[in-house]
Design an enzyme around this catalytic site. Structure first.
Site, PDB file in Angstrom:
ATOM      1  N   HIS A  53     -33.702 -45.121  75.143  1.00 21.66           N
ATOM      2  CA  HIS A  53     -34.504 -44.583  74.046  1.00 21.66           C
ATOM      3  C   HIS A  53     -33.824 -44.827  72.695  1.00 21.66           C
ATOM      4  O   HIS A  53     -34.444 -45.358  71.764  1.00 21.66           O
ATOM      5  CB  HIS A  53     -34.707 -43.082  74.272  1.00 21.66           C
ATOM      6  CG  HIS A  53     -35.556 -42.419  73.230  1.00 21.66           C
ATOM      7  ND1 HIS A  53     -36.909 -42.231  73.388  1.00 21.66           N
ATOM      8  CD2 HIS A  53     -35.246 -41.908  72.009  1.00 21.66           C
ATOM      9  CE1 HIS A  53     -37.400 -41.633  72.314  1.00 21.66           C
ATOM     10  NE2 HIS A  53     -36.409 -41.419  71.462  1.00 21.66           N
ATOM     11  N   GLU A  54     -32.565 -44.439  72.600  1.00 20.91           N
ATOM     12  CA  GLU A  54     -31.863 -44.573  71.325  1.00 20.91           C
ATOM     13  C   GLU A  54     -31.595 -46.038  70.989  1.00 20.91           C
ATOM     14  O   GLU A  54     -31.536 -46.409  69.809  1.00 20.91           O
ATOM     15  CB  GLU A  54     -30.546 -43.787  71.353  1.00 20.91           C
ATOM     16  CG  GLU A  54     -30.705 -42.296  71.611  1.00 20.91           C
ATOM     17  CD  GLU A  54     -31.633 -41.597  70.622  1.00 20.91           C
ATOM     18  OE1 GLU A  54     -31.797 -42.114  69.491  1.00 20.91           O
ATOM     19  OE2 GLU A  54     -32.194 -40.553  70.985  1.00 20.91           O
TER      20      GLU A  54
ATOM     21  N   HIS B 299     -34.504 -47.296  68.912  1.00 22.10           N
ATOM     22  CA  HIS B 299     -34.373 -46.937  67.493  1.00 22.10           C
ATOM     23  C   HIS B 299     -33.311 -47.812  66.814  1.00 22.10           C
ATOM     24  O   HIS B 299     -33.524 -48.330  65.708  1.00 22.10           O
ATOM     25  CB  HIS B 299     -33.955 -45.464  67.350  1.00 22.10           C
ATOM     26  CG  HIS B 299     -34.994 -44.481  67.802  1.00 22.10           C
ATOM     27  ND1 HIS B 299     -36.310 -44.550  67.424  1.00 22.10           N
ATOM     28  CD2 HIS B 299     -34.893 -43.367  68.592  1.00 22.10           C
ATOM     29  CE1 HIS B 299     -36.976 -43.546  67.952  1.00 22.10           C
ATOM     30  NE2 HIS B 299     -36.140 -42.816  68.674  1.00 22.10           N
TER      31      HIS B 299
END
Length: 443
Positions: free
Chosen positions: A18-19, A22
């Protein structure tokens, strides 16, 4: 310890993916990334590479990517960013760039199953045999919604609201899609067609099992509890129970009633072992946690089918399964918000750790399947338009695109506070459900 370790590792993988979404898109957009953290709270490991500090923190329940322009303590002595810093500030990027950065995290979680599920199908997966078999009911839980609707053991579901049902798996999706509305269920009973009506008040990812309809389960012993009557009497894993006290046993669901009827007296069992009948004498004992129940210490063997796919088939099967799980999760969330799915079905970190630990004790395909399912749930959850979550930021950006100006700082602060309260309440509910399941066996 294996369960805890597996849960932390699996959660860490999901957070990292997920990170990373980003982080990667922020870098491509020219934004300066100050911190990349797995976990929250005190630092356990910290390393500065280039302009970014990479960290692993003590509380493994999430993570974050901090970018220039997102928080305090980034400006120079005069409290202002320099022109060069402004050019690399998240807050000063065009709204479409900011939207891409925010959306990248949950989209990476939704992309991950497309990449890893084909590996599970290449390696080979063990699937419950009943899922691909006709939707014939093995047992109806007394006083359940299914029982009240008139279902009986051995009923085979032919159609739901006119849609033909060829296998048990089809009925699970149909039930979740229609929960809360009236269902017209056509069943075949003893060679004749019967039409049953029901309006499920609740539904869950278990589908038919959530309304008390269980699949057929043969009386085949899959596990023995140590130092319990069955093991002491010489019963073995793989034994098929044929009769108890002279009464024939047709399925696993017959066992409970017959064992309870013994009221703790010694009973004659006949089991089939390697093609021959074997007599056993077993005396049930009372359950310490439930003084009214008698146990002999056995668990059923889940009949499964091992399937292995070629490369092309594995990619197609992985994509199909990813789409199916995504649709199922979206439908589940919709039904949750409309009140047709109980909030008891919401699970938190303890549930995730338990599921991960169980998968870790099986095989690679099970681990991948659980990881994919949790990744889809994490991705969709983060896309919900709740302030604090990625979906809330995407909603703010949508407003900015439509009205050509961002929401006021005060409005965003209030929305963030409301969102934080909602998130805390959701986490409290999830932990409460986890604790109820763990210590009280609640559902």
């Amino acid at each position: 310890m294996l369960t805890l370790f597996a849960g932390i590792v699996m959660l860490g993988i999901l957070v990292f993916v997920h990170e990373l979404g980003h982080f990667a898109v922020a870098k491509m957009a020219g934004v300066k990334v100050l911190k990349f953290s797995l976990g929250f709270g005190p630092k356990l490991i910290s390393r500065q590479w280039g302009e970014t500090e990479y960290m692993i923190c003590a509380i493994p329940l999430g993570g974050y990517v901090q970018m220039l322009g997102e928080g305090s303590g980034e400006a120079g002595e005069d409290g202002e960013l320099t022109a060069a810093e402004k050019a690399r500030s998240f807050a000063d990027k065009p709204v479409l760039s900011r939207t891409a950065i925010v959306a990248a995290g949950p989209l990476m979680n939704l992309l991950l199953p497309f990449l890893i599920l084909p590996v599970a199908y290449l390696v080979g997966v063990n699937m419950p045999a009943y899922l691909d078999q006709p939707a014939c009911v093995g047992y109806v839980v007394p006083d359940s919604e299914g029982a009240k609707a008139g279902f009986q053991a051995n009923d085979c579901i032919v159609s739901i609201n006119g849609d033909p049902m060829s296998a048990w798996n089809d009925t699970n999706r149909a039930l979740i899609e229609h929960v809360g509305s009236e269902l017209k269920i056509e069943v075949e009973r003893a060679g004749e067609q019967q039409l049953l009506s029901m309006t499920p008040a609740d539904g869950a990812l278990e589908g038919l099992q959530s309304i008390g309809l269980l699949p057929p389960q043969s009386a085949l012993v899959g596990a023995l509890a140590p130092n319990m009557p069955a093991q002491k009497a010489g019963m073995l894993v793989g034994d098929r129970i044929l009769s108890i006290g002279g009464e024939p046993i047709a399925s696993w669901y017959d066992l409970k009633r017959v064992i309870q009827d013994s009221e703790g007296a010694e009973v004659a069992f006949v089991v089939e072992r390697e093609g021959a009948e074997q007599p056993l004498s077993i005396q049930p004992v009372k359950d310490d946690t439930n003084g009214e129940a008698y146990l002999i210490g056995i668990a059923p063997q889940q009949e499964s089918v091992f399937k292995r796919f070629g490369l092309g088939q594995a990619i197609q099967a992985g994509a199909d399964r990813t789409i199916e799980l995504t649709e199922l999760t979206i439908t589940f969330i919709q039904k949750l918000f409309t009140g047709h799915v109980s909030t008891k079905n919401i699970g938190g970190p303890i549930t995730v750790v338990q599921i991960a630990g169980q998968a870790a004790q099986t095989d690679l395909s099970a681990i991948i399947s659980v990881l994919a399912f949790l990744s889809i749930q994490l991705g969709i959850l983060n896309l919900l338009p709740i302030p604090v979550l990625d979906g809330g930021h995407l909603f703010f950006n949508l407003v900015e695109l439509v009205f050509r100006r961002p929401l006021s700082l005060r409005t965003r602060e209030i929305a963030q506070q409301v969102g934080l309260v909602m998130l805390v309440l959701l986490m409290v509910l999830a932990f409460y459900n986890d604790i109820m399941r763990l210590f009280l066996g609640g559902s």
